[in-house]
Design a protein around this motif. Sequence first.
Motif, PDB file in Angstrom:
ATOM      1  N   VAL A  96       6.700  -7.151  -0.314  1.00 38.77           N
ATOM      2  CA  VAL A  96       5.964  -6.916  -1.568  1.00 38.77           C
ATOM      3  C   VAL A  96       6.554  -5.711  -2.314  1.00 38.77           C
ATOM      4  O   VAL A  96       6.602  -5.682  -3.541  1.00 38.77           O
ATOM      5  N   ALA A  97       7.069  -4.736  -1.556  1.00 41.07           N
ATOM      6  CA  ALA A  97       7.614  -3.520  -2.176  1.00 41.07           C
ATOM      7  C   ALA A  97       9.007  -3.722  -2.765  1.00 41.07           C
ATOM      8  O   ALA A  97       9.475  -2.902  -3.554  1.00 41.07           O
ATOM      9  N   PHE A  98       9.639  -4.835  -2.408  1.00 42.71           N
ATOM     10  CA  PHE A  98      11.062  -5.013  -2.719  1.00 42.71           C
ATOM     11  C   PHE A  98      11.418  -4.764  -4.202  1.00 42.71           C
ATOM     12  O   PHE A  98      12.291  -3.958  -4.516  1.00 42.71           O
ATOM     13  N   GLY A  99      10.729  -5.458  -5.088  1.00 35.56           N
ATOM     14  CA  GLY A  99      11.046  -5.338  -6.526  1.00 35.56           C
ATOM     15  C   GLY A  99      10.835  -3.929  -7.043  1.00 35.56           C
ATOM     16  O   GLY A  99      11.559  -3.457  -7.928  1.00 35.56           O
ATOM     17  N   GLN A 111       3.562   2.742  -2.538  1.00 33.67           N
ATOM     18  CA  GLN A 111       2.464   2.667  -1.555  1.00 33.67           C
ATOM     19  C   GLN A 111       1.191   2.136  -2.210  1.00 33.67           C
ATOM     20  O   GLN A 111       0.560   1.203  -1.715  1.00 33.67           O
ATOM     21  N   ALA A 112       0.838   2.730  -3.331  1.00 29.70           N
ATOM     22  CA  ALA A 112      -0.418   2.395  -4.001  1.00 29.70           C
ATOM     23  C   ALA A 112      -0.380   0.961  -4.546  1.00 29.70           C
ATOM     24  O   ALA A 112      -1.341   0.205  -4.410  1.00 29.70           O
ATOM     25  N   ARG A 113       0.751   0.612  -5.141  1.00 31.10           N
ATOM     26  CA  ARG A 113       0.856  -0.716  -5.763  1.00 31.10           C
ATOM     27  C   ARG A 113       0.836  -1.823  -4.712  1.00 31.10           C
ATOM     28  O   ARG A 113       0.201  -2.862  -4.890  1.00 31.10           O
ATOM     29  N   VAL A 114       1.568  -1.619  -3.598  1.00 27.60           N
ATOM     30  CA  VAL A 114       1.593  -2.641  -2.547  1.00 27.60           C
ATOM     31  C   VAL A 114       0.194  -2.812  -1.968  1.00 27.60           C
ATOM     32  O   VAL A 114      -0.267  -3.938  -1.748  1.00 27.60           O
ATOM     33  N   LYS A 115      -0.493  -1.704  -1.775  1.00 36.39           N
ATOM     34  CA  LYS A 115      -1.863  -1.762  -1.256  1.00 36.39           C
ATOM     35  C   LYS A 115      -2.756  -2.590  -2.192  1.00 36.39           C
ATOM     36  O   LYS A 115      -3.523  -3.456  -1.751  1.00 36.39           O
ATOM     37  N   LEU A 144       3.514 -14.547  -3.775  1.00 32.78           N
ATOM     38  CA  LEU A 144       2.826 -14.308  -5.053  1.00 32.78           C
ATOM     39  C   LEU A 144       2.670 -12.800  -5.297  1.00 32.78           C
ATOM     40  O   LEU A 144       2.953 -12.306  -6.397  1.00 32.78           O
ATOM     41  N   ALA A 145       2.256 -12.069  -4.239  1.00 25.80           N
ATOM     42  CA  ALA A 145       2.098 -10.613  -4.373  1.00 25.80           C
ATOM     43  C   ALA A 145       3.437  -9.946  -4.690  1.00 25.80           C
ATOM     44  O   ALA A 145       3.509  -9.040  -5.524  1.00 25.80           O
TER      45      ALA A 145
END
Length: 351
Positions: A96-99, A111-115, A144-145
């Motif tokens: 999910v953090a990749f992009g 951190q915050a966005r993936v959460k 999707l995330a």
Amino acid sequence: MSFLVLDNLQKSFGAVQVVKDFNMSIDKGEFVSFLGPSGCGKTTVLRMIAGFETPSGGTISINGKDQNRLKTNQRNIGMVFQAYALFPNMNVFDNVAFGLKVAGTPKAEIQARVKEMLALIRLEHLADRYPYQMSGGQQQRVALARALAPKPQLLLLDEPLSALDAKIRISLREEIRQIQRQLGITTVFVTHDQEEALSISDRIVVMNAGRADQIGTPSEIYNRPATRFVASFVGTLNMIDATVEDPAARTVRIGDQVIALREMPGSHKAGDPILLALRPEAGSLSSTGDSRLQGEVISSSFLGSVVRTKIAVGANAVSFDTFNAPDLTMPTPGEKVTLNFSSQDLLVVRD
Ligand SMILES: Nc1ncnc2c1ncn2[C@@H]1O[C@H](COP(=O)(O)OP(=O)(O)O)[C@@H](O)[C@H]1O
Ligand SMILES: [Mg+2]
């Protein structure tokens, strides 16, 4: 102003033109499905929007900006594919953090966005899992995330549910629609499944051999199919071949019966072939409605919630559905019956 505009879009591979004069305007926040059989060009249109393919002609604009010269990574588009395209060597968090990492987003923000994204897809508890440790449905939620994490201006979904089993497919399509509404993100969803398209779309584009045959709301597409292709693909089962009897009286002939239509297209002359469509739920054997056709029962099958009866009318076989009831008597083959319906349900479609 429309948010996504495809203007006269074309694509050829060598001598084969697979997308022809494709025109479509999509509003901001709209959920639009491309519906059509395998090979009709759905993925090719999607890939052109995303910048993976160069159009042979026409333009694509997003939010008033011509996209043709922009590279894929300059378009700010999120994409989800049919096959789970997660990175197998990364856990859920890193997928999910990749992009965000690629875009150079600060660590705390990632951190915050993936959460936030994992909460959105209700998988906060699986952040450390690897793709092989998850079900297909869970993997597609992670995909999707991952697509949504960088806050794309447009979301493209290419048959994201077709590898899943029926029950998961239905619950996940509802979840996708709910997330899409919550975020208000403009979305194009590709599918070959008519029920899927009817159930979740604001509008549907029915594609046939590289062209948009009809664009409309699910109700318009289902209730007023414009062409034989749309009527057959979207499930208006009854197509009735007739001939024009008297254009002024709006009458048509089906075998030895003459019946009046609500509307007759202006261009039709006496003797012209004319194609009619009647939805199976529009007919009944009880004498309601202002139109009737005589026929003979071919077969009757019990489908659970409905009984589907097929009757011969002239050279046509016309099916109609009756809701199940405990005291229902099934029509018997060979029985002569009168099929009743409202004249407004008998449509003229383009052949
Ligand atoms: N890179 C390519 N080279 C040649 N032909 C292609 C290529 N990509 C797609 N096609 C052809 O274009 C047509 C449309 O394909 P596609 O857009 O994948 O259809 P769909 O997604 O509706 O199943 C098909 O006939 C396919 O074989
Ligand atoms: Mg495809």
